[in-house]
Write a protein that holds these residues in place. Structure first.
Motif, PDB file in Angstrom:
ATOM      1  N   GLU A 291       0.824  -1.207   0.000  1.00 12.43           N
ATOM      2  CA  GLU A 291       0.000   0.000   0.000  1.00 12.43           C
ATOM      3  C   GLU A 291       0.858   1.257   0.000  1.00 12.43           C
ATOM      4  O   GLU A 291       0.442   2.309  -0.508  1.00 12.43           O
ATOM      5  N   ALA A 292       2.071   1.154   0.580  1.00  8.35           N
ATOM      6  CA  ALA A 292       2.988   2.293   0.606  1.00  8.35           C
ATOM      7  C   ALA A 292       3.723   2.477  -0.718  1.00  8.35           C
ATOM      8  O   ALA A 292       4.517   3.409  -0.869  1.00  8.35           O
ATOM      9  N   GLY A 293       3.486   1.567  -1.668  1.00  2.00           N
ATOM     10  CA  GLY A 293       4.091   1.696  -2.983  1.00  2.00           C
ATOM     11  C   GLY A 293       5.343   0.869  -3.200  1.00  2.00           C
ATOM     12  O   GLY A 293       5.956   0.954  -4.273  1.00  2.00           O
ATOM     13  N   ARG A 294       5.738   0.033  -2.204  1.00  2.00           N
ATOM     14  CA  ARG A 294       6.912  -0.801  -2.393  1.00  2.00           C
ATOM     15  C   ARG A 294       6.559  -2.044  -3.204  1.00  2.00           C
ATOM     16  O   ARG A 294       5.481  -2.633  -3.030  1.00  2.00           O
ATOM     17  N   GLU A 295       7.484  -2.441  -4.076  1.00  2.00           N
ATOM     18  CA  GLU A 295       7.337  -3.715  -4.785  1.00  2.00           C
ATOM     19  C   GLU A 295       7.803  -4.814  -3.842  1.00  2.00           C
ATOM     20  O   GLU A 295       8.966  -4.833  -3.435  1.00  2.00           O
ATOM     21  N   VAL A 296       6.901  -5.727  -3.502  1.00  2.00           N
ATOM     22  CA  VAL A 296       7.210  -6.729  -2.479  1.00  2.00           C
ATOM     23  C   VAL A 296       6.899  -8.128  -2.989  1.00  2.00           C
ATOM     24  O   VAL A 296       5.784  -8.398  -3.445  1.00  2.00           O
ATOM     25  N   SER A 297       7.903  -9.004  -2.895  1.00  2.00           N
ATOM     26  CA  SER A 297       7.680 -10.439  -3.080  1.00  2.00           C
ATOM     27  C   SER A 297       7.497 -11.028  -1.688  1.00  2.00           C
ATOM     28  O   SER A 297       8.376 -10.909  -0.837  1.00  2.00           O
ATOM     29  N   LEU A 298       6.352 -11.645  -1.454  1.00  2.00           N
ATOM     30  CA  LEU A 298       6.040 -12.168  -0.124  1.00  2.00           C
ATOM     31  C   LEU A 298       6.286 -13.673  -0.105  1.00  2.00           C
ATOM     32  O   LEU A 298       5.666 -14.431  -0.852  1.00  2.00           O
ATOM     33  N   VAL A 299       7.224 -14.098   0.749  1.00  2.29           N
ATOM     34  CA  VAL A 299       7.641 -15.491   0.831  1.00  2.29           C
ATOM     35  C   VAL A 299       7.230 -16.034   2.199  1.00  2.29           C
ATOM     36  O   VAL A 299       7.717 -15.578   3.236  1.00  2.29           O
ATOM     37  N   GLY A 300       6.331 -17.010   2.201  1.00  2.00           N
ATOM     38  CA  GLY A 300       5.829 -17.571   3.444  1.00  2.00           C
ATOM     39  C   GLY A 300       6.510 -18.881   3.787  1.00  2.00           C
ATOM     40  O   GLY A 300       6.776 -19.708   2.910  1.00  2.00           O
ATOM     41  N   VAL A 301       6.800 -19.062   5.076  1.00  2.00           N
ATOM     42  CA  VAL A 301       7.421 -20.285   5.573  1.00  2.00           C
ATOM     43  C   VAL A 301       6.396 -21.089   6.357  1.00  2.00           C
ATOM     44  O   VAL A 301       5.664 -20.541   7.181  1.00  2.00           O
ATOM     45  N   GLN A 302       6.359 -22.397   6.092  1.00  2.00           N
ATOM     46  CA  GLN A 302       5.411 -23.307   6.723  1.00  2.00           C
ATOM     47  C   GLN A 302       6.127 -24.550   7.262  1.00  2.00           C
ATOM     48  O   GLN A 302       7.114 -25.001   6.669  1.00  2.00           O
ATOM     49  N   PRO A 303       5.621 -25.136   8.357  1.00  2.00           N
ATOM     50  CA  PRO A 303       6.079 -26.477   8.744  1.00  2.00           C
ATOM     51  C   PRO A 303       5.282 -27.522   7.977  1.00  2.00           C
ATOM     52  O   PRO A 303       4.154 -27.254   7.531  1.00  2.00           O
ATOM     53  N   PHE A 304       5.834 -28.686   7.811  1.00  2.00           N
ATOM     54  CA  PHE A 304       5.042 -29.798   7.283  1.00  2.00           C
ATOM     55  C   PHE A 304       3.965 -30.133   8.321  1.00  2.00           C
ATOM     56  O   PHE A 304       4.151 -29.963   9.523  1.00  2.00           O
ATOM     57  N   GLY A 305       2.818 -30.608   7.814  1.00  2.00           N
ATOM     58  CA  GLY A 305       1.713 -30.934   8.700  1.00  2.00           C
ATOM     59  C   GLY A 305       0.712 -29.814   8.881  1.00  2.00           C
ATOM     60  O   GLY A 305      -0.333 -30.005   9.492  1.00  2.00           O
ATOM     61  N   SER A 306       1.009 -28.637   8.333  1.00  2.00           N
ATOM     62  CA  SER A 306       0.110 -27.495   8.465  1.00  2.00           C
ATOM     63  C   SER A 306      -0.970 -27.541   7.387  1.00  2.00           C
ATOM     64  O   SER A 306      -0.685 -27.749   6.208  1.00  2.00           O
ATOM     65  N   VAL A 307      -2.211 -27.284   7.792  1.00  2.00           N
ATOM     66  CA  VAL A 307      -3.300 -27.249   6.811  1.00  2.00           C
ATOM     67  C   VAL A 307      -3.340 -25.930   6.055  1.00  2.00           C
ATOM     68  O   VAL A 307      -4.021 -25.814   5.032  1.00  2.00           O
ATOM     69  N   THR A 308      -2.618 -24.908   6.552  1.00  2.00           N
ATOM     70  CA  THR A 308      -2.757 -23.556   6.025  1.00  2.00           C
ATOM     71  C   THR A 308      -2.457 -23.474   4.544  1.00  2.00           C
ATOM     72  O   THR A 308      -3.118 -22.762   3.796  1.00  2.00           O
ATOM     73  N   PHE A 309      -1.435 -24.193   4.087  1.00  2.00           N
ATOM     74  CA  PHE A 309      -1.134 -24.258   2.658  1.00  2.00           C
ATOM     75  C   PHE A 309      -1.082 -25.703   2.176  1.00  2.00           C
ATOM     76  O   PHE A 309      -0.330 -26.049   1.266  1.00  2.00           O
ATOM     77  N   GLY A 310      -1.883 -26.557   2.799  1.00  3.10           N
ATOM     78  CA  GLY A 310      -2.143 -27.868   2.245  1.00  3.10           C
ATOM     79  C   GLY A 310      -1.092 -28.935   2.451  1.00  3.10           C
ATOM     80  O   GLY A 310      -0.982 -29.852   1.629  1.00  3.10           O
ATOM     81  N   SER A 311      -0.321 -28.888   3.553  1.00  2.00           N
ATOM     82  CA  SER A 311       0.697 -29.925   3.765  1.00  2.00           C
ATOM     83  C   SER A 311       0.344 -30.884   4.895  1.00  2.00           C
ATOM     84  O   SER A 311       1.216 -31.566   5.420  1.00  2.00           O
ATOM     85  N   GLU A 312      -0.941 -30.951   5.242  1.00  2.00           N
ATOM     86  CA  GLU A 312      -1.340 -31.780   6.387  1.00  2.00           C
ATOM     87  C   GLU A 312      -1.084 -33.268   6.165  1.00  2.00           C
ATOM     88  O   GLU A 312      -1.047 -34.043   7.130  1.00  2.00           O
TER      89      GLU A 312
END
Length: 344
Positions: free
Chosen positions: A181-202
């Motif tokens: 929103e402040a105008g910065r170009e941002v690549s957002l990289v998320g870190v997950q543990p295995f077993g998490s449902v948040t991004f489908g690794s359950e």
């Protein structure tokens, strides 16, 4: 001069490790989230001073909410996991927090479900309590606007990559949103543990992983999946190796999620050197001394580690997997994020 310890503790340190590599180091990150949420609730009239706020926590959020309640004159009730250690229990007791810990469980999903079930029982008996819902309510985004402003002011202009645990969505997701929103170009990289449902690794378990704060065995409704450009799934061994190397190379003593983020960041830098990388150290390493750092002799050379690039969630495997999240979704993978309506 600060008016309360919560205001003093919350501000992060930006530490330059290389010209294009910055560590965003917190003593405890979720104070921003808790302070912003409680302040919003008070200003909107949803709660008033003296009311009781309740939530579930594996540790960090418990301390953050306790300090926010102390700051604004609220009562605090925490249903905690067994990872809430003696040091934190004593602090919470002195701060007047009511702390309940669920029975030990070998299963992260059961631990989280037990906590949520207990909250439901408490709310039924005490309908005046306000459930903070750190895993679900988008009010936890608000406090991170200040963090984004700090990054925008102190990190030189140009493209950024923000790397950190996905968590409840109210950390990397919020900071990335406000930077964009402040105008910065941002690549957002998320870190997950295995077993998490948040991004489908359950379907891929990692019983050694003890950093529940960056992923979940239950649905987190305030994660905005469309914000993320890349996702990395990192197991305990790799996270430990990253944390040990970060301490050895920089002197930064941080938690396992930071080790996973540092490992991920170094690999992403090798892929794309066109931007400045900011990785998040959400907490210190003190509560991981016995469970992780004491095993530092087992740490591997992180330069010898590399992730398995996947095009489908069925390809996920230990010790470390990664993908371009938009590309994976565009490929027709059957996984769908939860459909929720969040308050903005």
């Amino acid at each position: 001069m600060q008016e309360h310890i919560a205001e003093a503790v919350k501000r992060p340190d930006l530490i330059s490790l290389q010209p294009d590599l910055v560590c965003l180091r917190f003593e405890t990150m979720k104070i921003y989230s808790a302070l912003g949420a409680v302040r919003h609730l008070l200003e909107s009239g949803a709660v008033k001073p003296g009311d009781t706020l309740i939530d579930s926590s594996s540790g960090i959020y418990a301390q953050a909410l306790a300090l926010a309640c102390h700051r604004y004159g609220m009562k605090c009730h925490i249903v905690g996991s067994t990872t809430v250690d003696r040091t934190l229990r004593v602090q919470l007791e002195i701060l007047g927090v009511t702390l309940e810990q669920v029975q030990p469980s070998k299963n992260l999903r059961l631990d989280q479900e037990l906590r949520v079930r207990r909250i439901a029982e408490i709310l039924e008996a005490n309908p005046s309590y306000h459930w903070m819902q750190q895993y679900h309510d988008s009010i936890h985004y608000y406090g991170y606007r200040d963090v984004a402003e700090v990054i925008d002011q102190e990190v030189p202009a140009g493209p950024l990559a923000l790397v950190g645990g996905v968590g409840s969505g109210a950390s990397t997701g919020a900071i990335g949103t406000y930077l964009r929103e402040a105008g910065r170009e941002v690549s957002l990289v998320g870190v997950q543990p295995f077993g998490s449902v948040t991004f489908g690794s359950e379907h891929v378990s990692d019983p050694d992983m003890i950093i529940a704060g960056i992923g979940s065995a239950i649905e987190f409704k305030n994660v905005r999946h469309e914000l993320y450009d890349r996702i990395h799934w990192v197991n305990f061994d790799c996270a430990l190796s990253g944390a040990v190397e970060l301490l050895r190379a920089s002197g930064i003593f941080a938690g396992l999620s930071t080790g996973a983020a540092y490992l991920t960041t170094q690999w992403e830098r090798r892929r794309d050197d066109s931007r400045t990388y900011v990785f998040i150290a959400a907490d210190t390493g003190h509560r991981y001394v016995e469970s992780a750092y004491a095993r530092h002799a087992e740490a591997q050379d992180i330069d010898s580690l590399k992730p398995h690039e996947i095009t489908s969630l069925e390809e996920l495997r230990h010790p470390w997997s990664t993908t371009s999240w938009p590309d994976l979704r565009a490929s027709g993978d059957s996984w769908q994020p939860p459909v929720t309506q969040l308050r903005r």
